[in-house]
Enzyme design. Structure first.
Site, short mmCIF file in Angstrom:
data_model
loop_
_atom_site.label_atom_id
_atom_site.label_comp_id
_atom_site.label_asym_id
_atom_site.label_seq_id
_atom_site.Cartn_x
_atom_site.Cartn_y
_atom_site.Cartn_z
N ILE A 143 8.75 66.73 10.57
CA ILE A 143 10.09 66.83 10.01
C ILE A 143 10.99 65.91 10.83
CG2 ILE A 143 9.85 69.12 8.97
CD1 ILE A 143 11.13 70.36 11.37
N ASP A 144 12.02 65.40 10.21
CA ASP A 144 12.90 64.43 10.87
C ASP A 144 13.60 65.03 12.07
OD1 ASP A 144 12.26 62.58 8.88
OD2 ASP A 144 13.93 63.21 7.61
#
Length: 339
Positions: A143-144
């Site tokens: 995930i970012d």
């Protein structure tokens, strides 16, 4: 439980032992293989500045390695890396996996400006200041940096392979919560729009919805670079000039939810990359910018949260589901815009 982070006054070593198949490799190329997302120039500078040593001695990037050499990567605490939020929580852990609830300003792996200030490096820190390279962790999804929420990490290659296969065969269910700009009128809808690199942007990591011509061929990219992408969206709450939506990605493309919401005219609040323009995002690479998303209301991160994650345990086969509520900064933002 929340893990303690390495503070400015602390330091620790990541230790790598040269294996027989790696003998004769240059030191900088050896490190490049270990830290693939860091540039070779960055690693060469780390060696020259003494933050990487060979058998506890200074070295040079071109030094050839021998079997059983010890390469030490030192956190020099120079302040060169941007500050991050290390307050992650371990929701579940056993001998083969762990499930992490990640805060909204913590990179998952070394990349760009982040070398030591990452979740993976912190997970490797075990009771002291030296990291045992045998205590490895394996990412099976990402995930970012600014996205908060749930992440499963494997502790051995077999578990990582099983979880990766579940992802490939669509055996994993994920749900995200996003706070987007504007009032979303439709209660439920689906965005089915292919993604690819944005050919008009100077930002290499930026994605965009691919424009297709009358013949069904992409206008600006080779067909091989066009990625089918589909996201289901459901309204959870309409709050002032914002809407909370639940997003279920049916494919797993880079920045998929962010791009799809931007494409339909409802960008995620606080998103700098899919926001005003490229120049604004490039400014954020040099300084911390609080995005004023509403009069007097600021966000330092984008409002996207990995809320729910379901998968099968790689050893027992048990179905596992984890949920994570919106973190305090997003909940507080919601309370303000409701007023």
């Amino acid at each position: 439980m929340a893990r303690e982070h390495v503070t400015k006054s602390d330091s620790y070593l990541v230790t790598w032992t040269v294996e027989p198949g790696e003998a004769g490799t240059r030191l900088d190329l050896f490190l490049k293989e270990k830290y693939r997302r860091l540039s070779r120039e960055y690693l060469q500078r780390a060696i020259r500045e003494g933050n990487v040593t060979l058998n506890h001695q200074g070295s040079k990037p071109s030094q050839q390695l021998k079997v059983r050499d010890k390469v030490y990567v030192l956190s020099n605490n120079s302040g060169a890396e941007p500050p991050v939020d290390f307050d992650y929580k371990i929701l579940y852990e056993d001998s083969v996996i762990l499930v992490v609830d990640k805060p909204g300003n913590l990179p998952v792996h070394p990349t760009g400006r982040y070398f030591f200030h990452t979740l993976l490096t912190q997970l490797r820190v075990q009771n002291g200041n030296e990291v045992d390279q045998k205590k490895e962790f394996y990412l099976v999804h990402r995930i970012d940096r600014e996205t908060s929420g749930l992440l499963v990490v494997a502790k051995n290659p077999a578990a990582a392979a099983d979880l990766t296969l579940q992802w490939e065969k669509k055996g994993v269910a994920k749900e995200y919560l996003a706070i987007v700009k504007g009032r979303v009128e439709q209660d439920r809808f689906e965005v089915d729009a292919p993604l690819g690199k944005d050919p008009h942007s100077e930002i290499k990591l930026k994605m965009n919805v691919v424009q297709m011509g009358a013949t069904g061929e992409p206008l600006y990219l080779p067909k091989s670079e066009v990625l089918p992408s589909r996201t289901a969206v459901e309204v959870v709450e309409r709050a002032g000039n914002y809407t909370v939506v639940r997003c279920i990605p049916h494919t797993g493309r880079q920045h998929q939810i962010r791009v799809h919401l931007w494409h339909v005219g409802h960008p995620i609040a606080g998103d700098k990359l899919y926001g005003p323009d490229d120049a604004f995002f490039l400014r954020t690479m040099k300084e911390t910018i609080h995005v004023e998303v509403e009069s007097g209301v600021n966000l330092t991160r984008h409002a996207l949260h990995a809320h729910k994650l379901s998968f099968r345990h790689p050893v027992s086969g048990q179905d596992m589901t984890f949920t994570s509520p919106l973190p305090p900064e997003l909940d507080e933002f919601l309370q303000k815009v409701r007023k």
